[in-house]
Design a protein around this motif. Structure first.
Motif, PDB file in Angstrom:
ATOM      1  N   ALA A 110      34.258  40.105  35.675  1.00 31.50           N
ATOM      2  CA  ALA A 110      35.284  41.054  35.252  1.00 31.50           C
ATOM      3  C   ALA A 110      36.576  40.306  34.989  1.00 31.50           C
ATOM      4  N   VAL A 111      37.383  40.859  34.084  1.00 25.43           N
ATOM      5  CA  VAL A 111      38.707  40.309  33.821  1.00 25.43           C
ATOM      6  C   VAL A 111      39.654  41.472  33.569  1.00 25.43           C
ATOM      7  N   GLY A 112      40.794  41.420  34.233  1.00 19.37           N
ATOM      8  CA  GLY A 112      41.789  42.477  34.085  1.00 19.37           C
ATOM      9  C   GLY A 112      42.957  42.024  33.243  1.00 19.37           C
ATOM     10  N   GLY A 113      43.608  42.983  32.594  1.00 18.80           N
ATOM     11  CA  GLY A 113      44.798  42.686  31.819  1.00 18.80           C
ATOM     12  C   GLY A 113      46.053  43.044  32.589  1.00 18.80           C
ATOM     13  N   TYR A 114      47.188  42.634  32.039  1.00 24.98           N
ATOM     14  CA  TYR A 114      48.480  42.949  32.635  1.00 24.98           C
ATOM     15  C   TYR A 114      48.849  44.383  32.288  1.00 24.98           C
ATOM     16  N   VAL A 115      49.112  45.207  33.300  1.00 27.49           N
ATOM     17  CA  VAL A 115      49.482  46.599  33.045  1.00 27.49           C
ATOM     18  C   VAL A 115      50.913  46.918  33.481  1.00 27.49           C
ATOM     19  N   SER A 116      51.410  46.286  34.537  1.00 24.70           N
ATOM     20  CA  SER A 116      52.804  46.446  34.958  1.00 24.70           C
ATOM     21  C   SER A 116      53.024  45.598  36.201  1.00 24.70           C
ATOM     22  N   GLU A 117      54.298  45.389  36.548  1.00 26.19           N
ATOM     23  CA  GLU A 117      54.628  44.640  37.764  1.00 26.19           C
ATOM     24  C   GLU A 117      54.112  45.351  39.007  1.00 26.19           C
ATOM     25  N   LYS A 118      54.002  46.679  38.937  1.00 28.08           N
ATOM     26  CA  LYS A 118      53.556  47.459  40.087  1.00 28.08           C
ATOM     27  C   LYS A 118      52.079  47.268  40.363  1.00 28.08           C
ATOM     28  N   TYR A 119      51.306  46.949  39.318  1.00 25.05           N
ATOM     29  CA  TYR A 119      49.851  46.878  39.463  1.00 25.05           C
ATOM     30  C   TYR A 119      49.333  45.463  39.211  1.00 25.05           C
ATOM     31  N   LEU A 120      49.938  44.504  39.894  1.00 21.94           N
ATOM     32  CA  LEU A 120      49.476  43.127  39.811  1.00 21.94           C
ATOM     33  C   LEU A 120      48.208  42.963  40.654  1.00 21.94           C
ATOM     34  N   PRO A 121      47.416  41.923  40.353  1.00 19.95           N
ATOM     35  CA  PRO A 121      46.217  41.683  41.166  1.00 19.95           C
ATOM     36  C   PRO A 121      46.570  41.495  42.640  1.00 19.95           C
ATOM     37  N   ARG A 122      45.671  41.941  43.489  1.00 20.30           N
ATOM     38  CA  ARG A 122      45.870  41.859  44.933  1.00 20.30           C
ATOM     39  C   ARG A 122      44.706  41.113  45.577  1.00 20.30           C
ATOM     40  N   ASP A 123      44.968  40.602  46.772  1.00 19.98           N
ATOM     41  CA  ASP A 123      43.873  40.070  47.581  1.00 19.98           C
ATOM     42  C   ASP A 123      43.071  41.239  48.151  1.00 19.98           C
TER      43      ASP A 123
END
Length: 281
Positions: A110-123
């Motif tokens: 899977a690969v995610g895109g940038y959606v906003s500063e609020k929804y950055l990737p998390r551990d």
């Protein structure tokens, strides 16, 4: 065609039309599928004019986010499926960036895109991070910086704009539909991908605009709290066992009690969640 785009819709109002229009303007050859979970608003009626370009599936009941994603995979045959929330606007070039990355990295599940500063990737959450979050302290960590512009490995990108490889989805038997109606199904899915040996990435150059929060607002405070925390507890029990689940359950109850005292105007919603936590849903 390597990828399909699945928009999971539930009472999204005008956001669905905006999402489809942005897709049609930026991903000309994409197969577009809308899975509607028994919406009762006018979101589907507002996009009726796109039926010659978009496939619509209207469920008679709200099957939940996880089941709708599984449904999208079952109804398509492409190598990848890009899952979108309806309150997403697709920026030019975003879909090809994700597709090209998947083509070049066969172990990327899977690969995610940038959606906003609020929804950055998390551990991935731990028992400790969930307990801290529930007690009002910072939860799981996010990526520290977006200075890196090239894709990099992460644990849990935002599911609001997530491209998933069909082989990876099949290898873990899809999304767990017990996470209903939403929340934590994406965390669980990415964790199982990781355990199965698939890589997960974040591609900052694939840009999307995400409003965020519409589904929680549509549910209402009490229903949102029940869905969020009951699924958090389900996740904890599934991945951390009975002791970890008990610790998370206790922290939910303690956190709700604290909110009842601190925010008396919302005490009813917090009280219902407290009772649910004590009963273990």
């Amino acid at each position: 065609m390597s990828s399909a785009v699945a928009i999971i819709n539930w009472n999204s109002g005008s956001w669905l039309r905006t999402c489809i229009e942005s897709l049609l303007a930026t991903a000309l050859n994409a197969e577009i599928l809308v899975i509607d979970n028994a919406s009762v608003d006018t979101s589907l009626e507002s996009v009726d004019g796109f039926r010659n370009r978009v496939n619509f599936v209207r469920n008679s009941v709200n099957r939940g986010f996880a089941a709708a994603i599984n449904q999208a995979f079952q109804l398509t045959s492409t190598s990848y499926v890009l899952v979108l929330n309806p309150d997403i606007r697709v920026m030019p070039g975003a879909v090809p960036v994700l597709e090209d990355f998947m083509n070049a990295h066969p172990r990327a599940g899977a690969v995610g895109g940038y959606v906003s500063e609020k929804y950055l990737p998390r551990d991935f959450p731990t028992v400790g991070s969930l307990v801290r979050e529930n007690l009002g302290f910072p939860g799981g960590s996010t990526v520290a910086s977006l200075q890196l512009k090239e894709p990099f490995a992460v644990e849990q990108p935002a599911a609001a704009a997530l491209m998933i490889r069909r082989d990876a989805w099949e290898s873990v038997d899809g999304f767990d539909e017990q996470f209903y109606p939403a929340w934590y199904e994406d965390v669980d899915f990415c964790r199982r991908l990781n355990t199965a040996g698939w890589e997960i990435y974040f591609a900052p150059k694939a840009e999307f605009l995400h409003e965020g929060g519409y589904s929680a607002e549509a549910l209402g405070s009490a229903n949102f709290l029940r869905a969020y925390y009951s699924n958090q507890l389900r996740y904890a029990r599934k991945h951390f066992g009975s002791l970890g689940g008990a610790a998370v359950r206790a922290s939910i109850a303690a956190g709700m009690l604290g909110r009842m005292i601190g925010r008396p105007k919302e005490a009813s919603a917090y009280g219902k969640t407290l009772i649910g936590a004590l009963k273990g849903w």
